[in-house]
Write a protein that holds these residues in place. Structure first.
Motif, PDB file in Angstrom:
ATOM      1  N   PRO A  82       0.805  -1.238   0.000  1.00 40.86           N
ATOM      2  CA  PRO A  82       0.000   0.000   0.000  1.00 40.86           C
ATOM      3  C   PRO A  82       0.830   1.276   0.000  1.00 40.86           C
ATOM      4  N   VAL A  83       1.238   1.677  -1.202  1.00 39.16           N
ATOM      5  CA  VAL A  83       2.044   2.877  -1.393  1.00 39.16           C
ATOM      6  C   VAL A  83       1.260   3.851  -2.267  1.00 39.16           C
ATOM      7  N   ALA A  84       0.960   5.019  -1.758  1.00 37.29           N
ATOM      8  CA  ALA A  84       0.246   6.025  -2.538  1.00 37.29           C
ATOM      9  C   ALA A  84       1.157   6.573  -3.635  1.00 37.29           C
ATOM     10  N   SER A 102       6.660 -20.935  -1.822  1.00 38.11           N
ATOM     11  CA  SER A 102       5.676 -19.967  -1.327  1.00 38.11           C
ATOM     12  C   SER A 102       4.399 -20.022  -2.162  1.00 38.11           C
ATOM     13  N   TRP A 103       3.305 -20.379  -1.525  1.00 40.06           N
ATOM     14  CA  TRP A 103       1.990 -20.444  -2.170  1.00 40.06           C
ATOM     15  C   TRP A 103       1.354 -19.059  -2.219  1.00 40.06           C
ATOM     16  N   SER A 104       1.407 -18.338  -1.086  1.00 37.72           N
ATOM     17  CA  SER A 104       0.820 -16.998  -0.982  1.00 37.72           C
ATOM     18  C   SER A 104       1.808 -16.092  -0.281  1.00 37.72           C
ATOM     19  N   ALA A 105       2.021 -14.904  -0.813  1.00 38.98           N
ATOM     20  CA  ALA A 105       2.863 -13.901  -0.166  1.00 38.98           C
ATOM     21  C   ALA A 105       2.108 -12.576  -0.183  1.00 38.98           C
ATOM     22  N   TYR A 106       1.767 -12.074   1.020  1.00 38.61           N
ATOM     23  CA  TYR A 106       0.917 -10.892   1.143  1.00 38.61           C
ATOM     24  C   TYR A 106       1.559  -9.870   2.073  1.00 38.61           C
ATOM     25  N   TYR A 107       1.354  -8.592   1.754  1.00 37.77           N
ATOM     26  CA  TYR A 107       1.813  -7.502   2.610  1.00 37.77           C
ATOM     27  C   TYR A 107       0.676  -7.137   3.553  1.00 37.77           C
ATOM     28  N   TYR A 108       0.967  -7.172   4.864  1.00 38.99           N
ATOM     29  CA  TYR A 108      -0.084  -6.879   5.845  1.00 38.99           C
ATOM     30  C   TYR A 108       0.530  -6.145   7.030  1.00 38.99           C
ATOM     31  N   ASN A 109       0.062  -4.940   7.253  1.00 36.70           N
ATOM     32  CA  ASN A 109       0.420  -4.143   8.432  1.00 36.70           C
ATOM     33  C   ASN A 109       1.925  -4.089   8.670  1.00 36.70           C
ATOM     34  N   GLY A 110       2.672  -3.823   7.600  1.00 39.07           N
ATOM     35  CA  GLY A 110       4.092  -3.536   7.740  1.00 39.07           C
ATOM     36  C   GLY A 110       5.042  -4.670   7.453  1.00 39.07           C
ATOM     37  N   THR A 137       8.913   2.021  -0.691  1.00 40.46           N
ATOM     38  CA  THR A 137       7.749   1.338  -0.103  1.00 40.46           C
ATOM     39  C   THR A 137       7.601   1.566   1.395  1.00 40.46           C
ATOM     40  N   ASP A 138       8.531   2.289   2.022  1.00 33.41           N
ATOM     41  CA  ASP A 138       8.496   2.428   3.482  1.00 33.41           C
ATOM     42  C   ASP A 138       7.214   3.082   3.983  1.00 33.41           C
ATOM     43  N   SER A 139       6.591   3.927   3.177  1.00 30.68           N
ATOM     44  CA  SER A 139       5.344   4.570   3.620  1.00 30.68           C
ATOM     45  C   SER A 139       4.241   3.554   3.867  1.00 30.68           C
ATOM     46  N   ALA A 140       4.344   2.365   3.266  1.00 29.32           N
ATOM     47  CA  ALA A 140       3.320   1.328   3.455  1.00 29.32           C
ATOM     48  C   ALA A 140       3.263   0.847   4.897  1.00 29.32           C
ATOM     49  N   LYS A 141       4.351   1.013   5.626  1.00 28.20           N
ATOM     50  CA  LYS A 141       4.377   0.540   7.013  1.00 28.20           C
ATOM     51  C   LYS A 141       3.383   1.296   7.896  1.00 28.20           C
ATOM     52  N   LYS A 142       2.944   2.452   7.439  1.00 26.77           N
ATOM     53  CA  LYS A 142       1.992   3.244   8.224  1.00 26.77           C
ATOM     54  C   LYS A 142       0.541   2.819   7.993  1.00 26.77           C
ATOM     55  N   VAL A 143       0.291   2.032   6.955  1.00 28.74           N
ATOM     56  CA  VAL A 143      -1.077   1.614   6.620  1.00 28.74           C
ATOM     57  C   VAL A 143      -1.459   0.422   7.491  1.00 28.74           C
ATOM     58  N   ARG A 144      -2.588   0.538   8.144  1.00 28.18           N
ATOM     59  CA  ARG A 144      -3.041  -0.527   9.028  1.00 28.18           C
ATOM     60  C   ARG A 144      -4.457  -0.953   8.663  1.00 28.18           C
ATOM     61  N   TYR A 145      -4.644  -2.270   8.570  1.00 27.90           N
ATOM     62  CA  TYR A 145      -5.964  -2.845   8.328  1.00 27.90           C
ATOM     63  C   TYR A 145      -6.418  -3.595   9.572  1.00 27.90           C
ATOM     64  N   PRO A 162      -6.933 -10.683   0.723  1.00 24.32           N
ATOM     65  CA  PRO A 162      -6.265 -10.166  -0.476  1.00 24.32           C
ATOM     66  C   PRO A 162      -7.115 -10.189  -1.739  1.00 24.32           C
ATOM     67  N   GLN A 163      -8.063 -11.129  -1.831  1.00 25.02           N
ATOM     68  CA  GLN A 163      -8.919 -11.180  -3.024  1.00 25.02           C
ATOM     69  C   GLN A 163     -10.151 -10.283  -2.904  1.00 25.02           C
ATOM     70  N   THR A 164     -10.232  -9.507  -1.827  1.00 21.72           N
ATOM     71  CA  THR A 164     -11.264  -8.482  -1.682  1.00 21.72           C
ATOM     72  C   THR A 164     -10.530  -7.183  -1.421  1.00 21.72           C
ATOM     73  N   GLN A 165     -10.149  -6.511  -2.489  1.00 23.20           N
ATOM     74  CA  GLN A 165      -9.187  -5.423  -2.362  1.00 23.20           C
ATOM     75  C   GLN A 165      -9.784  -4.178  -1.718  1.00 23.20           C
ATOM     76  N   PRO A 166      -9.143  -3.699  -0.653  1.00 23.28           N
ATOM     77  CA  PRO A 166      -9.537  -2.412  -0.073  1.00 23.28           C
ATOM     78  C   PRO A 166      -8.858  -1.274  -0.818  1.00 23.28           C
ATOM     79  N   VAL A 167      -9.280  -0.063  -0.544  1.00 22.70           N
ATOM     80  CA  VAL A 167      -8.598   1.129  -1.031  1.00 22.70           C
ATOM     81  C   VAL A 167      -7.806   1.703   0.143  1.00 22.70           C
ATOM     82  N   TYR A 168      -6.538   1.992  -0.079  1.00 22.41           N
ATOM     83  CA  TYR A 168      -5.697   2.484   1.001  1.00 22.41           C
ATOM     84  C   TYR A 168      -5.263   3.928   0.740  1.00 22.41           C
ATOM     85  N   GLN A 169      -4.863   4.583   1.839  1.00 19.98           N
ATOM     86  CA  GLN A 169      -4.300   5.932   1.770  1.00 19.98           C
ATOM     87  C   GLN A 169      -3.102   5.979   2.702  1.00 19.98           C
ATOM     88  N   ASN A 170      -2.061   6.711   2.294  1.00 21.65           N
ATOM     89  CA  ASN A 170      -0.914   6.911   3.198  1.00 21.65           C
ATOM     90  C   ASN A 170      -0.173   8.183   2.809  1.00 21.65           C
TER      91      ASN A 170
END
Length: 479
Positions: free
Chosen positions: A381-383, A429-437, A458-466, A471-479
């Motif tokens: 999640p990088v704006a 690796s079957w699934s690799a996902y970025y989640y909360n940093g 990509t460091d700004s993504a560390k501030k995004v928290r869900y 992953p197959q239901t994509q949210p919209v993020y802001q950072n």
């Protein structure tokens, strides 16, 4: 997800000998649910003994190997759903619940043995949804394997209550034609129910519960106030004029979809449907409508999964060349077969179209004893930029920048040496996902890996928290 002739409808030896868990059928609206699956004390097995090659901007901060009873070669680790500090990781024999509050020290809270293959996962509130894709003798967790020719065989979706993550409670189940290879959670607009778009494939005339042509998906509605009463409300035919007929040179015929990714805020979904890539209008959740359909019979063999960018202006489709069990990241296969296809979305609404822009494949050749192909991943999640992390089986984990759709470029990677240097065995690796940093990887054989990506891009993504992430239901993020 591994696939082969007849989508491995006959389970064979893929599920182990012990079948434990629930002894009662799922609850109905009038019957209180059972107390839930039996819990297991997990004994740690040795960490994967292999050399690691990685870029300097990524750290391997933790590995928690598969543990009994899921520490066999046939108990494949699969997909992941996240809620707060919990990761629910699917397995061909059930699922594992991890505490990831400290990413450097993940721990297993509990394991639930409930065999059925695939174990695709998603979560909404306190409800966990689990796919069953191999025919079973009934819909309980104590079922036995059966054959697809068995008219009483059961496949479909199971629903668990995970209000207490340490004690998942089996609530209900519902059958779907050809089972549930994958499913995608789509919330309704009123917040009163969720829809599950179930993807399945591989029909044969001799399979009574999986009849051709099967050019459809199954749509299940689960009332949040009454999850004991899921309802199959629609099974729309997506290809009334027929999908890709396939070809002898490995191009898959379209007999259903493999996976769908929804972008609820845009009322869009992208479907990877074996021989076709499709774009859906899902403004009417119960009646999704195909608005564009694309093919690539030159480089794509099996359309496997899809990911939007954050603006909903691009889609990355993956190709599972070789069914996931082949070595396709070698020099002989080349840079475009088994690659991702990057498409821009032109137009808007019902006039949206997919326009091909480029391919992306990991730039490192893998050994002929390493199954390697594009698999499950998610956005970082990088704006202002488009970055994705993706699993490549024994090709490891790749992080790439596709901000310029025509020039995707890898910026980080993590790669183990061959699981078995002397023999091609399914691993990686079957699934690799970025989640909360952090990046979380579910290994087929390797257990749970946690990676820390440290890069100014990509460091700004560390501030995004869900609070919750499918992953197959994509949210919209802001950072």
């Amino acid at each position: 997800m591994p696939q082969s002739t007849g989508r491995r409808r006959a389970l064979g030896a893929a599920i182990g000998a012990l079948v434990l868990g629930l002894s009662l059928a799922p609850a109905t609206a009038a019957t209180p649910p059972s107390d839930g699956p039996e819990q297991y004390s997990a004994q740690q097995v040795p960490a994967p003994k292999s050399e690691i090659d990685k870029s300097e901007n990524i750290d391997h901060v933790a590995n928690l190997p598969k543990q009994a009873p899921f520490n066999t070669l046939d108990a494949y680790g699969t997909d992941i759903a996240f809620k707060q500090n919990i990761a629910y990781v699917g397995n061909y024999d059930g699922f594992v619940v991890y505490d990831i509050a400290n990413p450097k020290k993940p721990r297993i809270i509990t394991q639930v043995q409930c065999p059925g293959g695939q174990g695709d996962m998603s979560i909404s509130g306190n409800l966990l949804f689990v796919s069953t894709d191999y025919p079973r003798s009934n819909n309980t967790c104590t079922s036995e394997e059966t054959d697809s020719a068995d008219p009483n065989g059961w496949e479909g979706m199971k629903v668990f209550d995970v209000s207490d993550p340490a004690k998942p409670r089996y609530v209900s189940a519902i059958a779907t034609d050809c089972g549930s290879h994958t499913h995608t959670l789509v919330p309704d607009k009123a917040g009163e129910a969720v829809y599950l778009y179930v993807s399945s494939y591989g029909p044969k005339a001799e399979f009574p519960n999986c009849q051709p042509p099967h050019d459809k998906i199954s749509i299940i509605k689960v009332p949040l106030a009454n999850p004991a009463a899921p309802e199959l409300i629609n099974a729309p035919v997506l290809f009334p004029d027929g999908g890709n007929p396939g070809a002898p040179d490995g191009i898959s015929a379209t007999t259903g979809c493999h996976d769908i990714t929804a972008f609820p805020s845009k009322d869009l979904a992208a479907g990877a449907c074996m021989g076709d890539g499709v774009l859906f209008d899902i403004s009417d959740r119960e009646n999704p409508r195909v608005i564009n359909q694309v093919r690539d019979d030159t480089n794509f063999a099996f359309w496997h999964s899809a990911t939007f960018n954050n603006e909903g202006t691009k889609v990355i489709f993956t190709d599972e060349l070789g069914g996931g069990g082949a070595a396709t990241c070698n020099e002989a296969t080349g840079p475009t077969r088994g690659a991702n296809g990057i498409y821009d979305i032109t137009g808007s609404g019902a006039d949206s179209k997919l326009a091909f822009k480029s391919y992306y494949k990991i730039p490192r050749h893998q050994a002929d004893t390493e199954n390697c192909v594009a698999h499950n991943g998610s956005l970082i999640p990088v704006a202002g930029g488009d970055f994705m992390v993706q699993a490549w089986y024994q090709g490891g984990i790749s992080v790439f920048d596709f901000t310029d759709s025509t020039k995707p470029q890898e910026i980080a990677y993590f790669d183990r040496s061959a699981f078995n240097p002397n023999e091609l065995q399914l691993a990686g690796s079957w699934s690799a996902y970025y989640y909360n940093g952090h990046i979380y990887s579910s290994g087929i054989q390797e257990g749970l890996d946690v990676l820390d990506l440290r890069d100014e891009r990509t460091d700004s993504a560390k501030k995004v928290r869900y609070e919750e992430f499918n992953p197959q239901t994509q949210p919209v993020y802001q950072n």
